[in-house]
Design a protein around this motif. Sequence first.
Motif, PDB file in Angstrom:
ATOM      1  N   MET A  20       0.829  -1.207   0.000  1.00 21.13           N
ATOM      2  CA  MET A  20       0.000   0.000   0.000  1.00 21.13           C
ATOM      3  C   MET A  20       0.864   1.257   0.000  1.00 21.13           C
ATOM      4  N   LYS A  21       1.947   1.255   0.780  1.00 22.00           N
ATOM      5  CA  LYS A  21       2.840   2.417   0.816  1.00 22.00           C
ATOM      6  C   LYS A  21       3.489   2.656  -0.537  1.00 22.00           C
ATOM      7  N   LEU A  22       3.931   1.587  -1.197  1.00 21.31           N
ATOM      8  CA  LEU A  22       4.536   1.737  -2.521  1.00 21.31           C
ATOM      9  C   LEU A  22       3.516   2.241  -3.536  1.00 21.31           C
ATOM     10  N   GLU A  23       2.286   1.733  -3.473  1.00 20.89           N
ATOM     11  CA  GLU A  23       1.244   2.182  -4.397  1.00 20.89           C
ATOM     12  C   GLU A  23       0.912   3.657  -4.176  1.00 20.89           C
ATOM     13  N   GLU A  24       0.881   4.083  -2.892  1.00 18.16           N
ATOM     14  CA  GLU A  24       0.627   5.499  -2.591  1.00 18.16           C
ATOM     15  C   GLU A  24       1.757   6.370  -3.124  1.00 18.16           C
ATOM     16  N   GLU A  25       3.002   5.918  -2.950  1.00 20.19           N
ATOM     17  CA  GLU A  25       4.146   6.677  -3.459  1.00 20.19           C
ATOM     18  C   GLU A  25       4.083   6.783  -4.981  1.00 20.19           C
ATOM     19  N   GLU A  67      11.390  10.063 -12.587  1.00 13.29           N
ATOM     20  CA  GLU A  67      11.092   8.996 -13.554  1.00 13.29           C
ATOM     21  C   GLU A  67      11.821   7.708 -13.166  1.00 13.29           C
ATOM     22  N   GLY A  68      13.047   7.835 -12.666  1.00 11.67           N
ATOM     23  CA  GLY A  68      13.789   6.662 -12.202  1.00 11.67           C
ATOM     24  C   GLY A  68      13.102   5.992 -11.032  1.00 11.67           C
ATOM     25  N   ARG A  69      12.605   6.804 -10.088  1.00 13.28           N
ATOM     26  CA  ARG A  69      11.907   6.246  -8.929  1.00 13.28           C
ATOM     27  C   ARG A  69      10.589   5.600  -9.344  1.00 13.28           C
ATOM     28  N   ILE A  70       9.891   6.188 -10.305  1.00 13.98           N
ATOM     29  CA  ILE A  70       8.648   5.588 -10.806  1.00 13.98           C
ATOM     30  C   ILE A  70       8.939   4.189 -11.352  1.00 13.98           C
ATOM     31  N   LEU A  71       9.977   4.077 -12.174  1.00 10.75           N
ATOM     32  CA  LEU A  71      10.344   2.773 -12.733  1.00 10.75           C
ATOM     33  C   LEU A  71      10.747   1.788 -11.642  1.00 10.75           C
ATOM     34  N   GLU A  72      11.482   2.284 -10.646  1.00  7.63           N
ATOM     35  CA  GLU A  72      11.922   1.431  -9.537  1.00  7.63           C
ATOM     36  C   GLU A  72      10.726   0.898  -8.755  1.00  7.63           C
ATOM     37  N   VAL A  73       9.785   1.771  -8.403  1.00  4.98           N
ATOM     38  CA  VAL A  73       8.605   1.358  -7.635  1.00  4.98           C
ATOM     39  C   VAL A  73       7.745   0.402  -8.463  1.00  4.98           C
ATOM     40  N   GLN A  74       7.562   0.693  -9.750  1.00  2.26           N
ATOM     41  CA  GLN A  74       6.790  -0.200 -10.604  1.00  2.26           C
ATOM     42  C   GLN A  74       7.440  -1.590 -10.657  1.00  2.26           C
ATOM     43  N   GLY A  75       8.759  -1.622 -10.735  1.00  3.26           N
ATOM     44  CA  GLY A  75       9.483  -2.893 -10.747  1.00  3.26           C
ATOM     45  C   GLY A  75       9.338  -3.642  -9.434  1.00  3.26           C
ATOM     46  N   GLN A  76       9.403  -2.903  -8.327  1.00  2.00           N
ATOM     47  CA  GLN A  76       9.246  -3.546  -7.024  1.00  2.00           C
ATOM     48  C   GLN A  76       7.857  -4.153  -6.876  1.00  2.00           C
ATOM     49  N   LEU A  77       6.845  -3.416  -7.307  1.00  3.92           N
ATOM     50  CA  LEU A  77       5.481  -3.936  -7.213  1.00  3.92           C
ATOM     51  C   LEU A  77       5.295  -5.150  -8.126  1.00  3.92           C
ATOM     52  N   ALA A  78       5.865  -5.092  -9.315  1.00  9.66           N
ATOM     53  CA  ALA A  78       5.735  -6.203 -10.263  1.00  9.66           C
ATOM     54  C   ALA A  78       6.475  -7.442  -9.761  1.00  9.66           C
ATOM     55  N   GLY A  79       7.587  -7.233  -9.073  1.00  5.96           N
ATOM     56  CA  GLY A  79       8.395  -8.353  -8.612  1.00  5.96           C
ATOM     57  C   GLY A  79       8.151  -8.753  -7.177  1.00  5.96           C
TER      58      GLY A  79
END
Length: 165
Positions: A20-25, A67-79
């Motif tokens: 939830m925290k990652l999705e909010e970020e 943009e780098g953090r967006i990609l990082e968070v998306q990757g964390q959620l996907a993985g």
Amino acid sequence: MPENDKVTTDKLPLTVRGKMKLEEELKRLITIERPSIIRAIEEARSHGDISENAEYEAAKERQGMVEGRILEVQGQLAGAEVIDPAQIKSSRIVFGAHVLLRDTETEEEVAYQIVGIDEADVKQGKISVMSPLARGLIGKVKGDIVQVRSPKTEKEFEVVSFEFK
């Protein structure tokens, strides 16, 4: 989660709260930060020559970081393998456990929850599943002794109790 004593996966574990925290970020980065940066870039461009425009350079640098953090968070959620600690039924300490430990030297008790890498916050009693202490605790039961080596010291803890909530 099935009743078992080990979590085996190639995905990184993440608690429901951590997800939830990652999705909010991610939502904040996409809906607030990204548009704000675009406005800042447009504003800086309106000032003329961008080759010597510090505002433009700063905005572009911030854009790259966001943009780098967006990609990082998306990757964390996907993985991520999202785990609800309240659903875990294990006779041994695994990811998500709330653990009460006693320092065998000082008799001081400390409590931690084993959480995902990005959720870790020792001040809040949350330790990363990859930390030396958490790795030492995985698979242990009440009464077991855990030795933890750090660059400065070696400590020994007794597992007083653990639960999943």
